[in-house]
Design a protein around this motif. Structure first.
Motif, PDB file in Angstrom:
ATOM      1  N   ARG A 276     -50.090 -76.006  16.261  1.00 15.92           N
ATOM      2  CA  ARG A 276     -50.675 -75.665  17.563  1.00 15.92           C
ATOM      3  C   ARG A 276     -51.057 -74.189  17.649  1.00 15.92           C
ATOM      4  O   ARG A 276     -52.041 -73.830  18.295  1.00 15.92           O
ATOM      5  N   LYS A 277     -50.314 -73.339  16.962  1.00 11.24           N
ATOM      6  CA  LYS A 277     -50.686 -71.928  16.906  1.00 11.24           C
ATOM      7  C   LYS A 277     -52.014 -71.764  16.172  1.00 11.24           C
ATOM      8  O   LYS A 277     -52.908 -71.029  16.617  1.00 11.24           O
ATOM      9  N   ALA A 278     -52.162 -72.463  15.038  1.00  6.71           N
ATOM     10  CA  ALA A 278     -53.413 -72.393  14.281  1.00  6.71           C
ATOM     11  C   ALA A 278     -54.584 -72.921  15.105  1.00  6.71           C
ATOM     12  O   ALA A 278     -55.702 -72.375  15.055  1.00  6.71           O
ATOM     13  N   GLN A 279     -54.342 -73.985  15.883  1.00  5.08           N
ATOM     14  CA  GLN A 279     -55.403 -74.527  16.733  1.00  5.08           C
ATOM     15  C   GLN A 279     -55.815 -73.536  17.816  1.00  5.08           C
ATOM     16  O   GLN A 279     -57.003 -73.360  18.102  1.00  5.08           O
ATOM     17  N   ALA A 280     -54.834 -72.872  18.432  1.00  5.61           N
ATOM     18  CA  ALA A 280     -55.152 -71.890  19.465  1.00  5.61           C
ATOM     19  C   ALA A 280     -55.990 -70.757  18.878  1.00  5.61           C
ATOM     20  O   ALA A 280     -56.985 -70.325  19.483  1.00  5.61           O
ATOM     21  N   LEU A 281     -55.616 -70.266  17.705  1.00  2.81           N
ATOM     22  CA  LEU A 281     -56.382 -69.212  17.052  1.00  2.81           C
ATOM     23  C   LEU A 281     -57.801 -69.688  16.726  1.00  2.81           C
ATOM     24  O   LEU A 281     -58.772 -68.930  16.866  1.00  2.81           O
ATOM     25  N   TYR A 282     -57.918 -70.925  16.294  1.00  3.56           N
ATOM     26  CA  TYR A 282     -59.238 -71.488  15.980  1.00  3.56           C
ATOM     27  C   TYR A 282     -60.134 -71.458  17.218  1.00  3.56           C
ATOM     28  O   TYR A 282     -61.290 -71.010  17.159  1.00  3.56           O
ATOM     29  N   ARG A 286     -60.729 -66.836  16.185  1.00  7.93           N
ATOM     30  CA  ARG A 286     -60.021 -65.945  15.255  1.00  7.93           C
ATOM     31  C   ARG A 286     -59.738 -66.741  13.974  1.00  7.93           C
ATOM     32  O   ARG A 286     -58.617 -67.120  13.668  1.00  7.93           O
ATOM     33  N   PHE A 287     -60.806 -66.999  13.227  1.00  8.14           N
ATOM     34  CA  PHE A 287     -60.747 -67.971  12.139  1.00  8.14           C
ATOM     35  C   PHE A 287     -59.923 -67.493  10.947  1.00  8.14           C
ATOM     36  O   PHE A 287     -59.251 -68.305  10.304  1.00  8.14           O
ATOM     37  N   ARG A 288     -59.968 -66.217  10.634  1.00  5.22           N
ATOM     38  CA  ARG A 288     -59.167 -65.737   9.503  1.00  5.22           C
ATOM     39  C   ARG A 288     -57.676 -65.920   9.794  1.00  5.22           C
ATOM     40  O   ARG A 288     -56.921 -66.394   8.942  1.00  5.22           O
ATOM     41  N   GLU A 289     -57.244 -65.553  10.995  1.00  7.05           N
ATOM     42  CA  GLU A 289     -55.835 -65.727  11.351  1.00  7.05           C
ATOM     43  C   GLU A 289     -55.459 -67.201  11.386  1.00  7.05           C
ATOM     44  O   GLU A 289     -54.361 -67.599  10.981  1.00  7.05           O
ATOM     45  N   SER A 290     -56.385 -68.033  11.882  1.00 13.58           N
ATOM     46  CA  SER A 290     -56.130 -69.469  11.904  1.00 13.58           C
ATOM     47  C   SER A 290     -55.927 -69.997  10.493  1.00 13.58           C
ATOM     48  O   SER A 290     -55.001 -70.782  10.233  1.00 13.58           O
ATOM     49  N   CYS A 291     -56.771 -69.551   9.566  1.00 17.86           N
ATOM     50  CA  CYS A 291     -56.629 -69.989   8.168  1.00 17.86           C
ATOM     51  C   CYS A 291     -55.297 -69.549   7.579  1.00 17.86           C
ATOM     52  O   CYS A 291     -54.671 -70.291   6.806  1.00 17.86           O
ATOM     53  N   GLU A 292     -54.857 -68.358   7.956  1.00 19.66           N
ATOM     54  CA  GLU A 292     -53.581 -67.860   7.418  1.00 19.66           C
ATOM     55  C   GLU A 292     -52.422 -68.736   7.881  1.00 19.66           C
ATOM     56  O   GLU A 292     -51.509 -69.046   7.106  1.00 19.66           O
ATOM     57  N   ALA A 309     -57.101 -81.372   7.145  1.00 16.16           N
ATOM     58  CA  ALA A 309     -58.475 -81.510   7.632  1.00 16.16           C
ATOM     59  C   ALA A 309     -58.852 -80.334   8.535  1.00 16.16           C
ATOM     60  O   ALA A 309     -59.952 -79.781   8.445  1.00 16.16           O
ATOM     61  N   GLU A 310     -57.911 -79.933   9.392  1.00 17.99           N
ATOM     62  CA  GLU A 310     -58.164 -78.799  10.277  1.00 17.99           C
ATOM     63  C   GLU A 310     -58.288 -77.493   9.480  1.00 17.99           C
ATOM     64  O   GLU A 310     -59.079 -76.615   9.835  1.00 17.99           O
ATOM     65  N   ASN A 312     -59.483 -77.203   6.428  1.00 16.36           N
ATOM     66  CA  ASN A 312     -60.821 -77.208   5.832  1.00 16.36           C
ATOM     67  C   ASN A 312     -61.886 -76.821   6.857  1.00 16.36           C
ATOM     68  O   ASN A 312     -62.849 -76.116   6.542  1.00 16.36           O
ATOM     69  N   ARG A 313     -61.704 -77.291   8.085  1.00 13.73           N
ATOM     70  CA  ARG A 313     -62.646 -76.943   9.151  1.00 13.73           C
ATOM     71  C   ARG A 313     -62.603 -75.441   9.432  1.00 13.73           C
ATOM     72  O   ARG A 313     -63.644 -74.794   9.576  1.00 13.73           O
ATOM     73  N   ALA A 314     -61.403 -74.874   9.473  1.00 17.17           N
ATOM     74  CA  ALA A 314     -61.262 -73.440   9.720  1.00 17.17           C
ATOM     75  C   ALA A 314     -61.867 -72.618   8.580  1.00 17.17           C
ATOM     76  O   ALA A 314     -62.486 -71.567   8.808  1.00 17.17           O
ATOM     77  N   ILE A 315     -61.721 -73.087   7.347  1.00 16.87           N
ATOM     78  CA  ILE A 315     -62.304 -72.395   6.190  1.00 16.87           C
ATOM     79  C   ILE A 315     -63.832 -72.373   6.304  1.00 16.87           C
ATOM     80  O   ILE A 315     -64.481 -71.347   6.028  1.00 16.87           O
ATOM     81  N   ALA A 316     -64.404 -73.497   6.717  1.00 14.36           N
ATOM     82  CA  ALA A 316     -65.863 -73.567   6.879  1.00 14.36           C
ATOM     83  C   ALA A 316     -66.336 -72.601   7.965  1.00 14.36           C
ATOM     84  O   ALA A 316     -67.356 -71.914   7.804  1.00 14.36           O
TER      85      ALA A 316
END
Length: 740
Positions: A276-282, A286-292, A309-310, A312-316
């Protein structure tokens, strides 16, 4: 910019006059106490009948609703503890009751028209109409405004309604609060029987979960918050907070979701917490932080397929954000499938930066040299209000602004609500938004009161109206339709659009009729490409209104809405040209185009003479000042020769099209000298029909100078990229072109 402004359209003037009269009638009652009010039963009955009639509007009815902007007023910035309680009997018409608040209880279900309306009563049992603007549509069904809801209104504005009754209008989100039934401000007579001290943290959590499962996310958040204040155990607190994060995500309160997620220590970062933290960042882009965070999740929980899957979406999205790696052909396919065409893609900022200009505030400048066609910016909309012509039942808004004496037809009212909602939910974006150009409007300078953000609706409306863009669903789709439909049905490149959107960074780009960049759209993605070769540290400009519009004379575009006059070379020369000559030039152009439309077309020689007469009204070389009134005649003449099978004449007049718009072309004349290359030495004015012009040159060269054909096709593709935003679908477009 390209929005449907109907301020001077006689068809709509009656709406402005009607509102001005209604406003004058209402203001005549300023300071009066409400008298002769309908009984509660009568008012509720009238409202119920209105609800029934509104529900019976045919689904396929095409209609627009009229919304009137009220006289401007500031949001309440007084802390609640300094406000005094009042009831309807204490209020007077057409007055903002500063320093007071009122508690109301909804006694009907809500009705959505231009606002969300409900009949409400005060503690004395008096009833009135409550009009709430800029609220989410979900409030109609998620329980926040159900019958029995208690509503706190700060510094209420009591209106004299057209029917002589009184109502309260609320435009600012921070001026209203929906009180949960357990709130201490709810009067005893309106409270439920269960005392809240009998409810445990786990009880609140269970109640929150039930509401969440029903889609009542805001009410669930209230319960989770109450649970956290009810002495939960450590384990209970973690679960409750995780649930609240999920509810925040469902309500697009991404900053609040991230704030909750970040309060958990590393040892408390469970699989759900990380996800959920990664989703909020996405969602906060804030895609780099989300990927981390997703990388940690993938390492610790490799079996989580949804997280993979999420990730991969953040990487794109990160590749798009940092390198501009878009698959534009896929974006075009997404637009065809989606209504509204909201795309899940990132903003790419190319070789540009915001800097101060000499005389027009801030602007966007190049940080390095760029070539025509280079991608400068591909920006995801901050807010995007789409009108689907295939669903007329959604209707449109005629927004009447008596303060500015303007009227627009389209989705501007929806766009303001979207902007206000977004700022209210994620207030860290407010500073950037509020710093944009707002004309002479002065807003309050308080950003937060009682821990809640203050969003000035009228500041948002001013910034929106001065910086928003009208747009097509897809520039490619619009271009293809304009070249495939019959002449009288064509969508032209200077159309005004019913949909509108707001792009933060693009808002910094200033106007020039002779711009060096061009905007295009793929859904809610705005693409800015250089339309000329641009030196480093040069200001980027676009046209707010096209100087090619049918009703404009060269350089005589009305830009009063933005409070400036254009000083480009086209406008400078136009100001020195007599009005009689400009009018004569416009008449020549209209006569030439009418000649091509006529069933009894004059001969080619006569049309050439008409164009020559138009040429003689110009004195400056086209390479210095584009001749905007003449190029269409040349293009149609080239098309006429193409239909007759005369490739040499097609090439001759297609080159004249480009030359009249300021292009300097070398090596393209016929007869062709072998070994000579076709080169654009200088780019001129860009317009969508130039794609067709280059394609005609390609067809002509293929027959008479084959070694020039590839270069012409390359320029057609480059022109397509500038006008449509991408060239990945050019080959498909080319197959539909009718050449020789």
């Amino acid at each position: 910019m390209d929005v449907r402004d109907v301020s001077k359209d006689p068809q709509y003037l009656e709406h402005l006059q009607k509102y001005q009269q209604m406003l004058a009638d209402a203001q005549a009652h300023e300071g009066e106490h409400p008298e002769n009010m309908k009984s509660p039963q009568g008012l509720i009955l009238d409202f119920t009948i209105k609800q029934m009639l509104y529900d019976r509007i045919p689904a396929n009815a095409y209609h627009f609703r009229t919304s009137f902007m009220p006289p401007l007023y500031a949001p309440c910035i007084t802390p609640f503890e300094d406000l005094k309680k009042a009831t309807i009997k204490d209020f007077t018409f057409e007055t903002h009751h500063r320093g007071f608040y009122i508690l109301l209880k909804a006694v009907t279900s809500p009705l959505k028209q231009t606002s969300i309306m409900v009949i409400a009563e005060d503690e004395d049992g008096k009833v009135l109409l409550l009009q709430l603007y800029n609220q989410e549509d979900q409030i109609m069904s998620d329980g926040r405004l159900a019958e029995g809801t208690v509503i706190l209104v700060k510094e209420p504005y009591l209106k004299f309604m057209a029917d002589g009754q009184c109502g309260i209008r609320v435009d600012h989100l921070s001026d209203i609060k929906f009180l949960p039934e357990h709130d201490g401000l709810v009067p005893l007579a309106w409270r439920p029987q269960i005392m809240e001290e009998d409810i445990t943290a786990n009880d609140w959590k269970i109640k929150g979960n039930d509401l969440f499962n029903k889609g009542s996310y805001y009410l669930a958040i209230e319960c989770y918050s109450k649970a956290l204040y009810s002495s939960p155990t450590h384990e209970e607190a973690l679960t409750i907070k995780l649930n609240r994060v999920l509810a925040y995500l469902h309500t697009s309160q991404f900053e609040a979701a991230l704030r909750d997620a970040e309060t958990m220590t590393d040892s408390e970062q469970s699989e759900k917490a990380l996800f959920r933290k990664a989703q909020a960042l996405y969602h906060l882009r804030r895609f780099r932080e989300s990927c981390e965070v997703f990388a940690v999740l993938a390492r610790e929980y490799p079996e989580n397929d949804a997280a993979r899957a999420e990730f991969n979406r953040a990487i794109a999205r990160l590749a798009e954000q940092e390198r501009g790696n878009y698959q534009f052909d896929r974006l075009q396919l997404e637009v065809e499938r989606r209504r509204p065409p909201l795309l899940d893609h990132a903003t790419y900022v190319g070789p540009v930066c915001v800097k101060l200009t000499e005389s027009r505030g801030r602007g966007l400048f190049t940080t390095e040299g760029v070539r025509a066609g280079d991608l400068l910016l591909c920006e995801k909309a901050f807010a995007y209000a789409f009108h689907d012509g295939e669903l007329p039942s959604l209707g449109l808004f005629l927004t009447v602004n008596a303060n500015e004496k303007t009227m627009t037809l389209g989705t501007q009212l929806d766009l303001v609500s979207m902007i206000v909602q977004k700022l209210h939910k994620n207030p860290s974006q407010m500073e950037t938004f509020n710093s944009l150009y707002s004309g002479s409007y002065k807003s309050v300078e308080v950003g937060e009161v009682d821990g809640l953000p203050i969003v000035d609706t009228f500041l948002a409306e001013r910034i929106m109206s001065l910086n928003c863009f009208g747009f097509p669903r897809s520039s490619r789709e619009t271009h293809i339709r304009s070249t495939s439909e019959r002449e009288e049905q064509r969508i032209t490149f200077h159309d005004e659009f019913l949909s509108c959107g707001f792009w933060l960074l693009a808002s910094y780009i200033n106007h020039s009729c002779y711009s060096n960049a061009h905007r295009s759209f793929i859904g809610d993605m705005m693409i800015i490409r250089a339309s000329q070769d641009i030196e480093p540290n040069t200001e980027i400009t676009i046209s707010y209104k096209s100087p090619l519009a049918k009703d404009s004379m060269e350089g005589r575009i009305d830009l009063q809405h933005w409070g400036f006059e254009c000083d480009c070379i086209i406008c400078q020369v136009s100001k020195k040209t007599e009005d009689t000559k400009l009018a004569q030039r416009k008449k020549f152009r209209d006569d030439i185009l009418e000649a091509f439309r006529s069933d009894n077309k004059p001969g080619i020689k006569e049309i050439k003479n008409m164009i020559m007469a138009l040429e003689e009204t110009y004195t400056h070389p086209a390479a210095e000042v584009p001749r905007l009134s003449i190029w269409e005649g040349y293009l149609k003449l080239a098309g006429l020769y193409a239909a007759c099978g005369h490739p040499q004449k097609v090439i001759e007049f297609a080159l004249k099209v480009l030359e009249s718009l300021g292009y300097i072309i070398e090596g393209g004349d016929i007869p062709h000298t072998p070994g000579t290359r076709l080169i654009v030495k200088k780019w001129g004015f860009i317009a969508d029909p130039l794609i067709e012009c280059w394609m005609m040159l390609f067809s002509g060269y293929r027959l008479l100078a084959p070694d020039l054909a590839d270069a012409a096709l390359g320029y057609a593709k480059l022109c397509f990229k500038i006008c449509v935003g991408e060239d990945e679908t050019f080959d498909t477009y080319m197959t539909s072109f009718q050449g020789f």
